[in-house]
Scaffold this motif. Sequence first.
Motif, PDB file in Angstrom:
ATOM      1  N   ALA A  91      -4.336   4.142  -3.027  1.00 21.72           N
ATOM      2  CA  ALA A  91      -4.023   5.164  -2.025  1.00 21.72           C
ATOM      3  C   ALA A  91      -3.466   6.440  -2.645  1.00 21.72           C
ATOM      4  O   ALA A  91      -3.428   7.487  -1.995  1.00 21.72           O
ATOM      5  CB  ALA A  91      -3.029   4.604  -1.006  1.00 21.72           C
ATOM      6  N   LEU A 145     -10.976   2.964   1.440  1.00 19.51           N
ATOM      7  CA  LEU A 145     -10.065   4.009   1.918  1.00 19.51           C
ATOM      8  C   LEU A 145     -10.849   5.224   2.412  1.00 19.51           C
ATOM      9  O   LEU A 145     -10.479   5.847   3.420  1.00 19.51           O
ATOM     10  CB  LEU A 145      -9.101   4.412   0.799  1.00 19.51           C
ATOM     11  N   LYS A 154      -7.476   0.410   5.134  1.00 19.26           N
ATOM     12  CA  LYS A 154      -6.192   0.489   4.449  1.00 19.26           C
ATOM     13  C   LYS A 154      -6.130  -0.548   3.326  1.00 19.26           C
ATOM     14  O   LYS A 154      -6.869  -1.543   3.337  1.00 19.26           O
ATOM     15  CB  LYS A 154      -5.041   0.254   5.430  1.00 19.26           C
ATOM     16  N   THR A 160      -8.818  -3.734   8.867  1.00 18.36           N
ATOM     17  CA  THR A 160      -8.567  -2.319   9.181  1.00 18.36           C
ATOM     18  C   THR A 160      -9.822  -1.460   9.021  1.00 18.36           C
ATOM     19  O   THR A 160      -9.771  -0.256   9.256  1.00 18.36           O
ATOM     20  CB  THR A 160      -7.459  -1.736   8.277  1.00 18.36           C
TER      21      THR A 160
END
Length: 376
Positions: free
Chosen positions: A237, A268, A273, A311
């Motif tokens: 991230a 991502l 996530k 996610t």
Amino acid sequence: MQAYLILANGMVFKGRSLGCQGTTVGEVVFATGMVGFEETLTDPSYYGQIITQTYPLIGNYGMNRQDQESDRVWAKGYIVREACTTPSNFRSEETLDTFLKDQGIIGIEGIDTRALTRVLRESGVMNGAITTEFDPEQQQECLSRLMPAIRKYAVTGAVAAVTCTEPQCFAPTAGVAQGEEPLHIALLDLGCKNNIVRCLCKRGCRVTVLPGTTTPAELAALDPDGLMLSNGPGDPAENVEIIANIRAMLDTGIPAFGICLGHQLTALAAGAKTCKMKYGHRGANQPVTDFALERTFITSQNHGYAVLGNTLPQGVGRVSHVNANDKTCEGIEYQQWNCFTVQFHPEANGGPKDTEFLFDRFLQNVRRINRVKGGR
């Protein structure tokens, strides 16, 4: 000479110095491979970490340059139960101790690596230091001096530290059909292992390794037939600009295949996530279930972060592989892009090669798209 491993929780392990003397601080992790210590040491994905080998005897077949996954050691330190001083292999060029000294790496041997691994499994990976500059008679003073650096340490700027600075070109090492041009694959170096390049070249590809900071415009100017997104270190991230670049690259429709960090960054870019795992997957014995093939493969892995499969936005892609042990996401098939990714290492040299066929699948996809476009 005596050496000490000091963990952030205050535990101290006494051992013997291996490699260079001095003090090094990093994130202490464990790897379960019984072989492949040369590949492990030179894998850029271990940037910023202190590696613990759970197998008790390391270095028994020596070190040689051909098996290295990069030209240097990226890890901050090395921990083994016993380092072999008399390697037996016709390919051996030097001992583990000599190699570590040549590379400027501080290590420790002679500690109970089984006990250390159990600590890391129960508490999770944690920061630590290997040092030869520790006086057990002044333990509290030494701990007071080292603990601030241990506790504040963090692996940051990892991709920028390990990626190449200039494009590098590699020719096919296998025959290309007469009258045909080799496929041209662009490989985004996020901490790339040498064997990814080898796996492509031996399949008749011309490979251009690109810096991780390559922009979509620079990729378009190269006009490759396909895109590989490599493995690499650190928190995925953190790479905000690279994630945006990958999104734009994949939006062009280029056939793509991502491995490890490449898998995480693609997820991502798609809106999913990631999370940091308690102690990660590092070794050559991780079972992965492929839903489409209804088979479970033994894979080589090295990662401390995972994609949270639930996610992934609906309609963007689907989870294609899961870890048979902890059910974490191990692969994604994308619907909005011409792309698939896996968390494990199909190119692993010091590990199982059960999933190397994924390179063939990727190149079949590249050829199919090129036929549709009227290309090669």
